[in-house]
Design a protein around this motif. Structure first.
Motif, PDB file in Angstrom:
ATOM      1  N   ALA A 196       0.816  -1.217   0.000  1.00  0.00           N
ATOM      2  CA  ALA A 196       0.000   0.000   0.000  1.00  0.00           C
ATOM      3  C   ALA A 196       0.853   1.273   0.000  1.00  0.00           C
ATOM      4  N   PRO A 197       1.905   1.388   0.840  1.00  0.00           N
ATOM      5  CA  PRO A 197       2.722   2.619   0.789  1.00  0.00           C
ATOM      6  C   PRO A 197       3.385   2.836  -0.561  1.00  0.00           C
ATOM      7  N   ARG A 198       3.883   1.742  -1.186  1.00  0.00           N
ATOM      8  CA  ARG A 198       4.501   1.889  -2.494  1.00  0.00           C
ATOM      9  C   ARG A 198       3.491   2.344  -3.543  1.00  0.00           C
ATOM     10  N   MET A 199       2.295   1.780  -3.479  1.00  0.00           N
ATOM     11  CA  MET A 199       1.255   2.188  -4.429  1.00  0.00           C
ATOM     12  C   MET A 199       0.874   3.646  -4.207  1.00  0.00           C
ATOM     13  N   ARG A 200       0.832   4.090  -2.930  1.00  0.00           N
ATOM     14  CA  ARG A 200       0.505   5.485  -2.644  1.00  0.00           C
ATOM     15  C   ARG A 200       1.564   6.422  -3.221  1.00  0.00           C
ATOM     16  N   ASP A 201       2.831   6.070  -3.046  1.00  0.00           N
ATOM     17  CA  ASP A 201       3.901   6.902  -3.605  1.00  0.00           C
ATOM     18  C   ASP A 201       3.844   6.921  -5.134  1.00  0.00           C
ATOM     19  N   TRP A 202       3.521   5.777  -5.718  1.00  0.00           N
ATOM     20  CA  TRP A 202       3.408   5.710  -7.174  1.00  0.00           C
ATOM     21  C   TRP A 202       2.256   6.586  -7.671  1.00  0.00           C
ATOM     22  N   ASP A 236       1.457  12.770 -12.007  1.00  0.00           N
ATOM     23  CA  ASP A 236       0.956  14.114 -12.272  1.00  0.00           C
ATOM     24  C   ASP A 236       0.336  14.171 -13.670  1.00  0.00           C
ATOM     25  N   GLY A 237      -0.765  14.896 -13.759  1.00  0.00           N
ATOM     26  CA  GLY A 237      -1.408  15.083 -15.053  1.00  0.00           C
ATOM     27  C   GLY A 237      -2.389  14.006 -15.443  1.00  0.00           C
ATOM     28  N   TRP A 238      -2.577  12.991 -14.606  1.00  0.00           N
ATOM     29  CA  TRP A 238      -3.550  11.953 -14.931  1.00  0.00           C
ATOM     30  C   TRP A 238      -4.975  12.493 -14.795  1.00  0.00           C
ATOM     31  N   PRO A 239      -5.931  11.961 -15.573  1.00  0.00           N
ATOM     32  CA  PRO A 239      -7.336  12.412 -15.432  1.00  0.00           C
ATOM     33  C   PRO A 239      -7.876  12.115 -14.030  1.00  0.00           C
ATOM     34  N   THR A 240      -8.832  12.928 -13.611  1.00  0.00           N
ATOM     35  CA  THR A 240      -9.396  12.777 -12.269  1.00  0.00           C
ATOM     36  C   THR A 240     -10.089  11.434 -12.101  1.00  0.00           C
ATOM     37  N   TRP A 241     -10.816  10.975 -13.123  1.00  0.00           N
ATOM     38  CA  TRP A 241     -11.545   9.702 -12.996  1.00  0.00           C
ATOM     39  C   TRP A 241     -10.581   8.541 -12.802  1.00  0.00           C
ATOM     40  N   ARG A 242      -9.427   8.591 -13.449  1.00  0.00           N
ATOM     41  CA  ARG A 242      -8.459   7.511 -13.294  1.00  0.00           C
ATOM     42  C   ARG A 242      -7.868   7.498 -11.888  1.00  0.00           C
ATOM     43  N   MET A 243      -7.599   8.677 -11.343  1.00  0.00           N
ATOM     44  CA  MET A 243      -7.069   8.750  -9.991  1.00  0.00           C
ATOM     45  C   MET A 243      -8.099   8.273  -8.968  1.00  0.00           C
ATOM     46  N   ARG A 244      -9.371   8.560  -9.205  1.00  0.00           N
ATOM     47  CA  ARG A 244     -10.408   8.090  -8.291  1.00  0.00           C
ATOM     48  C   ARG A 244     -10.489   6.565  -8.282  1.00  0.00           C
ATOM     49  N   ILE A 245     -10.334   5.944  -9.447  1.00  0.00           N
ATOM     50  CA  ILE A 245     -10.345   4.483  -9.508  1.00  0.00           C
ATOM     51  C   ILE A 245      -9.172   3.914  -8.722  1.00  0.00           C
ATOM     52  N   LEU A 246      -8.007   4.521  -8.874  1.00  0.00           N
ATOM     53  CA  LEU A 246      -6.834   4.056  -8.137  1.00  0.00           C
ATOM     54  C   LEU A 246      -7.026   4.214  -6.625  1.00  0.00           C
ATOM     55  N   ILE A 247      -7.668   5.305  -6.215  1.00  0.00           N
ATOM     56  CA  ILE A 247      -7.910   5.517  -4.780  1.00  0.00           C
ATOM     57  C   ILE A 247      -8.840   4.437  -4.229  1.00  0.00           C
ATOM     58  N   VAL A 248      -9.900   4.106  -4.994  1.00  0.00           N
ATOM     59  CA  VAL A 248     -10.829   3.048  -4.553  1.00  0.00           C
ATOM     60  C   VAL A 248     -10.096   1.714  -4.450  1.00  0.00           C
ATOM     61  N   ILE A 249      -9.262   1.401  -5.432  1.00  0.00           N
ATOM     62  CA  ILE A 249      -8.500   0.146  -5.397  1.00  0.00           C
ATOM     63  C   ILE A 249      -7.533   0.140  -4.214  1.00  0.00           C
ATOM     64  N   ARG A 276      -7.870   1.622  -1.348  1.00  0.00           N
ATOM     65  CA  ARG A 276      -8.596   1.427  -0.091  1.00  0.00           C
ATOM     66  C   ARG A 276      -9.072  -0.008   0.077  1.00  0.00           C
ATOM     67  N   ARG A 277      -9.184  -0.766  -1.025  1.00  0.00           N
ATOM     68  CA  ARG A 277      -9.701  -2.140  -0.955  1.00  0.00           C
ATOM     69  C   ARG A 277      -8.610  -3.172  -1.246  1.00  0.00           C
ATOM     70  N   LEU A 278      -7.352  -2.811  -1.021  1.00  0.00           N
ATOM     71  CA  LEU A 278      -6.270  -3.732  -1.356  1.00  0.00           C
ATOM     72  C   LEU A 278      -6.361  -5.027  -0.567  1.00  0.00           C
ATOM     73  N   ARG A 279      -6.654  -4.942   0.728  1.00  0.00           N
ATOM     74  CA  ARG A 279      -6.704  -6.144   1.549  1.00  0.00           C
ATOM     75  C   ARG A 279      -7.744  -7.126   1.013  1.00  0.00           C
ATOM     76  N   MET A 280      -8.937  -6.624   0.730  1.00  0.00           N
ATOM     77  CA  MET A 280      -9.990  -7.506   0.230  1.00  0.00           C
ATOM     78  C   MET A 280      -9.654  -8.037  -1.163  1.00  0.00           C
ATOM     79  N   ILE A 281      -9.023  -7.210  -2.006  1.00  0.00           N
ATOM     80  CA  ILE A 281      -8.636  -7.672  -3.344  1.00  0.00           C
ATOM     81  C   ILE A 281      -7.630  -8.819  -3.237  1.00  0.00           C
ATOM     82  N   PHE A 282      -6.624  -8.660  -2.380  1.00  0.00           N
ATOM     83  CA  PHE A 282      -5.643  -9.725  -2.185  1.00  0.00           C
ATOM     84  C   PHE A 282      -6.300 -10.981  -1.617  1.00  0.00           C
ATOM     85  N   PHE A 283      -7.202 -10.816  -0.658  1.00  0.00           N
ATOM     86  CA  PHE A 283      -7.858 -11.966  -0.040  1.00  0.00           C
ATOM     87  C   PHE A 283      -8.689 -12.735  -1.058  1.00  0.00           C
TER      88      PHE A 283
END
Length: 445
Positions: A59-65, A70-83, A85-92
């Motif tokens: 999670a920290p590495r993904m946050r730094d990435w 910079d310059g990415w569309p807002t909708w793409r960043m929102r998808i990354l934020i949702v993913i 926040r749900r990393l634990r469940m996705i991995f499980f």
């Protein structure tokens, strides 16, 4: 299903459903208390712990990435934020699906049955959590998410019929009609879905109406309001019809409610009717600059109950529609945007009035917002005690830009022009004469 149709009272149906659920729970526990079921629970807990460790590490590495994108569309960043926040469940979910697939290839199906159920539940919960993020309203999002989680859980564990029977057994009689919890839940779900659809259609229709340049702003507002009322009303009555509610009794009830509203909510109804009249007669529209009483500003929005007026100092006044119908309203931009402003000033008697008028007109014409195709005019309006009094008139076309500031700019232009041409603005002068110059003696105490 109405319990009274099969000869049971609601209480008897509830008791029968509860006993059936208890019997099934006892059978489930008897089957559950087997060694390999505990092994499967242990495997699921171990996978969850592993998913948690992976989340802590990545999670920290993904946050730094993400911060470096910079310059990415807002909708793409929102998808990354949702993913993120749900990393634990996705991995499980990924781990348990992989383990279940492997176990079904190397061992008996009963050894992975419980893990399969857990995998189905985790996958369904993850999908629901991700999909419901598309719902903008937080309250509606929570309602849909938890409702979907509950229904999917009941469906996966095979308790759909029992849950439905339990919900149908709980209810009450209203006017000869049995209203069960199951019926009410159906109505709520259908109503939410249809209202969401009506909201989407209303938004799309409103955008299309606002793009229609042939319609006046007031007619656009009226058309949008009418479309919203039509769609939301249709959604409400259609939801009730789909769940089997008799609309005849509702019509009688609505008539009684209408009579009560007519007496108890006269002001509210008056404002609603006044709002429709304002939209139809086009007396005011969004963007108009109006004065009502001590309030001066431009119309920000026309509502069903009030009109929003924003003043120059940032205050927003909500004026009831009835006040705009019954009171006196000054609309500075009703038929056109031309507004004439008057300012008064005076000069000394030794200054030439012809020169004063010429300088004043030139000074007003030098201010940017003053119209040149309707040039300013200046007239003498009287001979005062200390000055020759004048009126200066000029025109503007942007009253929404403010009236006090343009008057102030014209006064400043007059001041500078009078200083340049040695024209004086006198102050009041008084001459006092003593008729008897002999003063009475001052008595000494």
């Amino acid at each position: 299903m109405n319990p009274t149709e099969v000869g049971q009272t609601p209480l008897e149906a509830l008791q029968a459903t509860v006993l059936l659920l208890l019997a099934q729970a006892e059978s489930f526990l008897a089957t559950f208390l087997r060694p390999w079921n505990f092994y499967q629970i242990g495997i699921a807990l171990g996978l969850f712990l592993l998913a948690h460790l992976l989340k802590m590490a990545l999670a920290p590495r993904m946050r730094d990435w993400m911060r470096a994108r910079d310059g990415w569309p807002t909708w793409r960043m929102r998808i990354l934020i949702v993913i993120h926040r749900r990393l634990r469940m996705i991995f499980f979910v990924a781990l348990i699906l992989l383990v279940v697939a492997v176990m079904r290839q190397v061992t008996w199906p009963s050894r992975s049955y419980l893990l399969g159920i857990i995998a189905q539940l985790a996958t369904a919960w993850l999908v629901i959590a991700l999909v419901t993020r598309l719902i903008g309203n937080p309250t509606l999002r929570i309602f849909v998410r938890y409702g979907a989680w509950a229904w999917v859980t009941v469906s996966i564990v095979g308790l759909t019929e029992q849950a439905r029977g339990l919900l149908e057994s709980m209810g009450f009689e209203l006017g000869g009609t049995y209203l069960s919890v199951w019926l009410l839940l159906q109505a709520i779900v259908l109503l939410v879905a249809l209202v969401a659809l009506a909201r989407f259609l209303a938004g799309a229709g409103a955008a299309s109406i606002r793009r229609n340049e042939t319609m006046s702003p007031s007619m656009q507002v009226l058309a949008v309001k009418f479309l919203q009322v039509l769609l939301y009303g249709a959604a409400f009555f259609l939801a009730l019809k789909l769940v089997g509610v008799d609309l005849t009794g509702l019509a009688v009830l609505s008539g009684a409610i209408g009579v009560g509203l007519g007496f108890g909510l006269q002001k509210v109804v008056s404002n609603l009717v006044s709002g429709v009249i304002i939209l139809l007669d086009k007396s005011i529209k969004p963007g108009d600059v109006i004065s009502i009483g001590e309030t001066f500003g431009w119309i920000n929005a026309l509502g069903a109950r009030y009109v929003s007026i924003t003043t120059r100092d940032g205050k927003e006044f909500l004026i009831p529609n009835e006040d705009l119908i019954t009171g006196q309203v000054v609309n500075w931009s009703h038929s056109n945007d031309f507004v004439r402003l008057d300012i008064y000033f005076g000069t000394a008697y030794e200054n030439d009035p012809h020169e004063v008028r010429r300088v004043a007109i030139a000074a007003a014409g030098s201010v940017p917002r003053v119209l040149s195709d309707r040039p300013p005019v200046c007239h003498i309006v009287g001979f005062g005690d200390s000055s020759v009094d004048y009126i200066l008139r000029f025109w503007i076309t942007d009253p929404s830009g403010g009236l006090t500031n343009i008057r102030g700019n014209v006064y400043l232009a007059l001041w500078d022009a009078f200083k340049e041409h040695d024209i004086h603005i006198p102050f009041p002068q008084r001459e006092v004469r003593l008729l008897n110059e002999t003063l009475p003696p001052v008595s000494e105490a």
